[in-house]
Design a protein around this motif. Structure first.
Motif, PDB file in Angstrom:
ATOM      1  N   ALA A 171      22.457 -27.923  31.801  1.00  0.00           N
ATOM      2  CA  ALA A 171      22.234 -29.321  31.472  1.00  0.00           C
ATOM      3  C   ALA A 171      21.393 -29.390  30.200  1.00  0.00           C
ATOM      4  N   TYR A 172      21.994 -28.964  29.107  1.00  0.00           N
ATOM      5  CA  TYR A 172      21.262 -28.919  27.841  1.00  0.00           C
ATOM      6  C   TYR A 172      21.481 -30.212  27.074  1.00  0.00           C
ATOM      7  N   ASP A 173      20.407 -30.824  26.636  1.00  0.00           N
ATOM      8  CA  ASP A 173      20.459 -32.061  25.869  1.00  0.00           C
ATOM      9  C   ASP A 173      20.494 -31.690  24.386  1.00  0.00           C
ATOM     10  N   ALA A 174      21.678 -31.719  23.811  1.00  0.00           N
ATOM     11  CA  ALA A 174      21.848 -31.203  22.440  1.00  0.00           C
ATOM     12  C   ALA A 174      20.972 -31.942  21.432  1.00  0.00           C
ATOM     13  N   ASP A 175      20.460 -31.178  20.462  1.00  0.00           N
ATOM     14  CA  ASP A 175      19.567 -31.708  19.431  1.00  0.00           C
ATOM     15  C   ASP A 175      20.359 -31.839  18.122  1.00  0.00           C
TER      16      ASP A 175
ATOM     17  N   ASP B 134      17.139 -20.859  41.222  1.00  0.00           N
ATOM     18  CA  ASP B 134      16.255 -19.738  40.913  1.00  0.00           C
ATOM     19  C   ASP B 134      15.670 -19.847  39.501  1.00  0.00           C
ATOM     20  N   ALA B 135      16.532 -20.278  38.555  1.00  0.00           N
ATOM     21  CA  ALA B 135      16.097 -20.313  37.145  1.00  0.00           C
ATOM     22  C   ALA B 135      15.212 -21.525  36.906  1.00  0.00           C
ATOM     23  N   PRO B 136      14.290 -21.423  35.921  1.00  0.00           N
ATOM     24  CA  PRO B 136      13.486 -22.609  35.604  1.00  0.00           C
ATOM     25  C   PRO B 136      14.373 -23.718  35.056  1.00  0.00           C
ATOM     26  N   ARG B 137      14.061 -24.942  35.434  1.00  0.00           N
ATOM     27  CA  ARG B 137      14.897 -26.057  34.990  1.00  0.00           C
ATOM     28  C   ARG B 137      14.723 -26.254  33.480  1.00  0.00           C
ATOM     29  N   PRO B 138      15.780 -26.774  32.816  1.00  0.00           N
ATOM     30  CA  PRO B 138      15.658 -27.036  31.380  1.00  0.00           C
ATOM     31  C   PRO B 138      14.473 -27.969  31.124  1.00  0.00           C
ATOM     32  N   LEU B 139      13.646 -27.593  30.206  1.00  0.00           N
ATOM     33  CA  LEU B 139      12.406 -28.332  29.980  1.00  0.00           C
ATOM     34  C   LEU B 139      12.311 -28.800  28.537  1.00  0.00           C
ATOM     35  N   LYS B 140      11.972 -30.059  28.354  1.00  0.00           N
ATOM     36  CA  LYS B 140      11.728 -30.563  27.002  1.00  0.00           C
ATOM     37  C   LYS B 140      10.287 -30.211  26.629  1.00  0.00           C
ATOM     38  N   LEU B 141      10.118 -29.595  25.486  1.00  0.00           N
ATOM     39  CA  LEU B 141       8.784 -29.179  25.073  1.00  0.00           C
ATOM     40  C   LEU B 141       8.193 -30.075  23.988  1.00  0.00           C
ATOM     41  N   THR B 142       8.971 -31.031  23.533  1.00  0.00           N
ATOM     42  CA  THR B 142       8.487 -31.894  22.454  1.00  0.00           C
ATOM     43  C   THR B 142       7.973 -33.233  22.960  1.00  0.00           C
ATOM     44  N   THR B 143       8.047 -33.425  24.264  1.00  0.00           N
ATOM     45  CA  THR B 143       7.560 -34.682  24.833  1.00  0.00           C
ATOM     46  C   THR B 143       7.116 -34.434  26.268  1.00  0.00           C
ATOM     47  N   THR B 144       6.283 -35.320  26.777  1.00  0.00           N
ATOM     48  CA  THR B 144       5.857 -35.165  28.170  1.00  0.00           C
ATOM     49  C   THR B 144       6.670 -36.053  29.110  1.00  0.00           C
ATOM     50  N   ALA B 145       7.549 -36.849  28.556  1.00  0.00           N
ATOM     51  CA  ALA B 145       8.308 -37.775  29.405  1.00  0.00           C
ATOM     52  C   ALA B 145       9.772 -37.821  28.979  1.00  0.00           C
ATOM     53  N   ASP B 146      10.640 -37.675  29.967  1.00  0.00           N
ATOM     54  CA  ASP B 146      12.067 -37.897  29.731  1.00  0.00           C
ATOM     55  C   ASP B 146      12.362 -39.327  30.182  1.00  0.00           C
ATOM     56  N   HIS B 147      12.494 -40.208  29.194  1.00  0.00           N
ATOM     57  CA  HIS B 147      12.599 -41.631  29.533  1.00  0.00           C
ATOM     58  C   HIS B 147      13.860 -41.970  30.313  1.00  0.00           C
TER      59      HIS B 147
ATOM     60  N   GLN C  43      16.979 -44.949  26.545  1.00  0.00           N
ATOM     61  CA  GLN C  43      16.691 -43.830  27.448  1.00  0.00           C
ATOM     62  C   GLN C  43      16.302 -42.560  26.704  1.00  0.00           C
ATOM     63  N   LYS C  44      16.493 -42.562  25.384  1.00  0.00           N
ATOM     64  CA  LYS C  44      16.200 -41.354  24.613  1.00  0.00           C
ATOM     65  C   LYS C  44      15.088 -41.577  23.597  1.00  0.00           C
ATOM     66  N   VAL C  45      14.211 -42.516  23.847  1.00  0.00           N
ATOM     67  CA  VAL C  45      13.140 -42.765  22.876  1.00  0.00           C
ATOM     68  C   VAL C  45      12.194 -41.575  22.788  1.00  0.00           C
ATOM     69  N   GLY C  46      11.569 -41.455  21.637  1.00  0.00           N
ATOM     70  CA  GLY C  46      10.620 -40.362  21.418  1.00  0.00           C
ATOM     71  C   GLY C  46       9.711 -40.694  20.250  1.00  0.00           C
ATOM     72  N   LYS C  47       9.136 -39.660  19.674  1.00  0.00           N
ATOM     73  CA  LYS C  47       8.225 -39.873  18.547  1.00  0.00           C
ATOM     74  C   LYS C  47       8.986 -40.380  17.324  1.00  0.00           C
ATOM     75  N   SER C  48       8.256 -41.042  16.451  1.00  0.00           N
ATOM     76  CA  SER C  48       8.878 -41.460  15.195  1.00  0.00           C
ATOM     77  C   SER C  48       9.214 -40.216  14.368  1.00  0.00           C
ATOM     78  N   SER C  49      10.079 -40.379  13.397  1.00  0.00           N
ATOM     79  CA  SER C  49      10.551 -39.222  12.633  1.00  0.00           C
ATOM     80  C   SER C  49      10.845 -39.648  11.201  1.00  0.00           C
ATOM     81  N   ARG C  50      11.205 -38.692  10.375  1.00  0.00           N
ATOM     82  CA  ARG C  50      11.616 -39.051   9.016  1.00  0.00           C
ATOM     83  C   ARG C  50      12.811 -40.004   9.067  1.00  0.00           C
ATOM     84  N   ASP C  51      13.686 -39.791  10.051  1.00  0.00           N
ATOM     85  CA  ASP C  51      14.870 -40.648  10.157  1.00  0.00           C
ATOM     86  C   ASP C  51      14.497 -42.077  10.518  1.00  0.00           C
ATOM     87  N   THR C  52      13.566 -42.250  11.444  1.00  0.00           N
ATOM     88  CA  THR C  52      13.236 -43.619  11.849  1.00  0.00           C
ATOM     89  C   THR C  52      12.480 -44.347  10.741  1.00  0.00           C
TER      90      THR C  52
END
Lengths: 130, 535
Positions: free
Chosen positions: A24-28, B29-42, B181-190
């Motif tokens: 379940a990879y969320d593509a970047d 068994d495997a660790p779940r996919p984790l986002k490392l650039t944010t603390t919340a998956d909106h 549902q995919k909001v995050g930090k501001s960026s050069r694009d925003t």
């Protein structure tokens, strides 16, 4: 006879579900953009094949291209140019390859797919190479 | 045959179920996919797990958790488009000032406010106190699909819509639920979705900000280099309570505060070079640090702007607008590179790439000619804004600047600049009708200002200090770029630049010393030679 189609569908759905739950990879798309421009485009320009804008193809065309996995009209594969081995071979001269050296192949491929799909002619935000 | 098919299907089904079982076992068994650039998956928040119908609809959901966010935004320039300059006392901000690009916001709200951090600012009656009119998505979108087309008062298109109405052109609706549902930090694009497109198009206004800065390489910008340091805008423009540091109205021309340090309260502007690099950034050459007492870092380190392959506008002549073809239709002309250099509705443009800046003493003061100010010399050049500074005030440095030159409408009887109604699919919008007096009458009425009914054109200038597109240090200016006759700083007064400046007395003294040294050396050598022969 009639029972075979539903059974086959269930089987395929199960396979799809299995693969989805396993990755379940969320593509970047932004990482895909950097790789597409810094590796794909820079090589295309240097060869010179010429650059190919994501907006040069439709989403369906990109999907078909990525699925067929035929680079240079089938002489080699697309995956080959996204692989860790390829990145390692060019990383001394290519900063994007160096930066993403440890990214799993499938993730990077998904990132590129996300970028070209979004940037396709009929995509959500048609994009150029630069 | 039928039995075989049945067997095959059953086999596939069994294989699929086995795969599903085994995959789920592995997944467990495997660790779940984790986002490392944010603390919340909106996307996991119930508040966002529904179909949204509009921007304000999304904002209501955002505010149910981020209760203070809208109030914070309401305090900022990004929301008010108004700024009281504490030095000059002038009321500035997009709402008040005019420029020599698209000229003015007044009466053109629906178009201009596509870059407002809000929804629904379509006229002067916009209610700035409504919290759900704050647009969270324009700064926090990560999908890259969120767009606010001109003409919709800052609203996005959420369903396929014909724009402009009657044009037959369909703008596809965006999936605003996906964006939410995919909001995050501001960026050069925003940030770039507005700041790259200031003045009505890619790279038009600033010269050092355009779409090439969304993912630049090191050659274009050493800090934002997408494969290197990868700075976002907010890395320098540090934001507190949604208030973004840095201002075009009160920039910091000379930063004496040094580098910011953790644990120390720093009240100075965090978006200066000095706030990271300190006042003596050159570790190997003290002479360069001496230069840094008079020269802004940008002067040497941004040798050219518009370097990313996107041209910037260098001039805009509104007096040429209004041409039509033989059928009475509006026309467009392009240059050899396919870039627009003339439009009936806008006039003639000059474009530039890899542009060498002009240089000025600058102390951080920026003054404006406002629409209420009288123009003293309509035959000369009116500076819509100008930079304060001198070599002797102790707070000025030499800065690189994009000077944008133009010609724009003014009222020759009232002797003021004017705010025309340009955008708008109505009877007085200039871009549709190409009639100046109607357009200006509407615009000035909207702004509550007098208009005599007479129209003429006046030459204008605007000054835009250059601060982005920092080149690698190897590409910084060489000494000879300034230390030479007719070099880059040829027009800079009040400072002695060896190689450029000559004082006859100093020159004679220097050459005299050199000549005497030569004579002395030759004489000494000659005497040594003669003395050797005697022995």
């Amino acid at each position: 006879m009639k029972i075979t189609k539903p059974l086959t569908s269930i089987a395929l759905l199960a396979l799809l579900g299995a693969s989805f739950s396993a990755s379940a990879y969320d593509a970047d798309w932004k990482r895909g953009r950097i790789y597409y421009r810094s590796v794909c485009t820079s090589c295309h320009v240097a060869l010179p094949v010429g650059s190919i804008n994501p907006s040069a193809k439709t989403m369906a065309e990109w999907s078909g291209y990525m699925q067929a996995d035929k680079h240079a009209k089938g002489k080699d594969t697309v995956k080959q140019y996204v692989s860790k081995e390829y990145r390692a071979s060019i990383k001394s001269a290519n900063k994007a390859a160096e930066k993403f050296a440890d990214v799993p192949d499938q993730e990077l491929l998904d990132d590129i797919k996300a970028f070209v799909t979004k940037g396709a002619k009929d995509g959500e935000a048609p994009a150029s190479c630069s | 045959m039928g039995l075989n098919s049945l067997r095959q299907a059953a086999g596939l089904c069994l294989a699929g179920l086995l795969c599903l079982f085994s995959a789920n076992t592995v997944a467990a068994d495997a660790p779940r996919p984790l986002k490392l650039t944010t603390t919340a998956d909106h996307s996991k928040f119930k508040e966002l797990q529904r179909e949204f119908q509009s921007g304000p609809d999304v904002t209501k959901a955002c505010l149910s958790c981020h209760t203070e966010a809208a109030g914070q935004i309401h305090r900022t320039k990004h929301w008010k488009w108004e700024f009281l300059n504490p030095v000059s006392g002038q009321t500035l901000g997009k709402k008040s000032v005019l420029n020599n690009f698209c000229i003015s916001v007044a009466s053109n709200y629906s178009a201009c406010t596509s870059c407002h951090v809000g929804y629904g600012w379509k006229d002067a009656s916009f209610d700035f106190s409504v919290e759900e009119n704050v647009d969270c998505l324009v700064c926090h979108d990560t999908t890259g699909i969120y767009k606010k087309p001109p003409g919709l008062a800052g609203n996005p298109v959420v369903k396929d819509t014909e724009l402009p109405p009657g044009s037959g052109k369909i703008v596809k609706g965006i999936d605003i639920t996906k964006v939410a549902q995919k909001v995050g930090k501001s960026s050069r694009d925003t940030c770039g979705s507005c700041h790259f497109f200031g003045g009505g198009g890619d790279g038009v206004k600033h010269g050092d900000l355009d779409s090439s800065m969304a993912a630049p390489d090191k050659e274009l910008d050493v800090h934002m280099d997408a494969t290197g340091l990868d700075f976002t805008c907010a890395t320098c423009h540090k934001t507190s309570s949604h208030d973004v540091a840095g201002s075009r109205y009160t920039p910091t021309a000379m930063d004496k505060e040094g580098a910011h340090v953790r644990g120390k309260e720093d009240k100075s502007n965090p978006a200066t070079c000095v706030s990271c690099h300190d006042n003596t950034p050159h570790k190997k050459d003290e002479r360069l640090n001496q230069h840094a007492t008079k020269l802004a870092c940008q002067t040497c380190h941004i040798p050219e702007f518009a370097r990313g392959g996107v041209a910037t506008k260098m001039s805009w002549d509104w007096s040429k607008a209004g041409e039509r073809d033989a059928e009475g239709k509006q026309i467009t002309r392009k240059d050899a590179k396919g870039r627009i250099i003339y439009e009936s509705r806008k006039g003639a443009f000059e474009l530039g790439e890899n542009v060498r800046p002009e240089y000025f003493w600058f102390n951080g003061d920026v003054n404006y000619t406002l629409v209420t100010d009288k123009i003293d010399k309509p035959d000369g050049v009116t500076r819509i804004n100008w930079l304060g500074g001198s070599p002797t005030d102790g707070k000025s440095m030499i800065w690189p600047v994009k000077v944008f030159r133009g010609s724009q409408p003014y009222d020759p009887e009232n002797k003021t600049l004017v705010k025309p109604h340009t955008a708008g699919n109505d009877d007085t919008g200039y871009w549709k009708n190409l009639v100046w007096d109607k357009a200006i009458e509407t615009g000035m009425k909207d702004a509550g200002l007098p208009f005599s009914g007479k129209v003429d054109f006046v030459k204008t200038e605007m000054f835009w200090p250059i601060t982005h597109m920092v080149a690698p240090k190897e590409k910084a200016l060489a000494c000879s770029e300034c230390h030479s006759k007719n070099g880059r700083l040829a027009g800079i007064q009040g400072v002695y630049i060896p190689g450029r400046d000559a004082n006859p007395l100093v020159d004679r003294l220097g050459w005299g010393i050199a000549l005497l040294s030569l004579i002395g050396s030759l004489g000494h050598g000659l005497m040594r030679f003669a003395a050797r022969r005697k022995h």
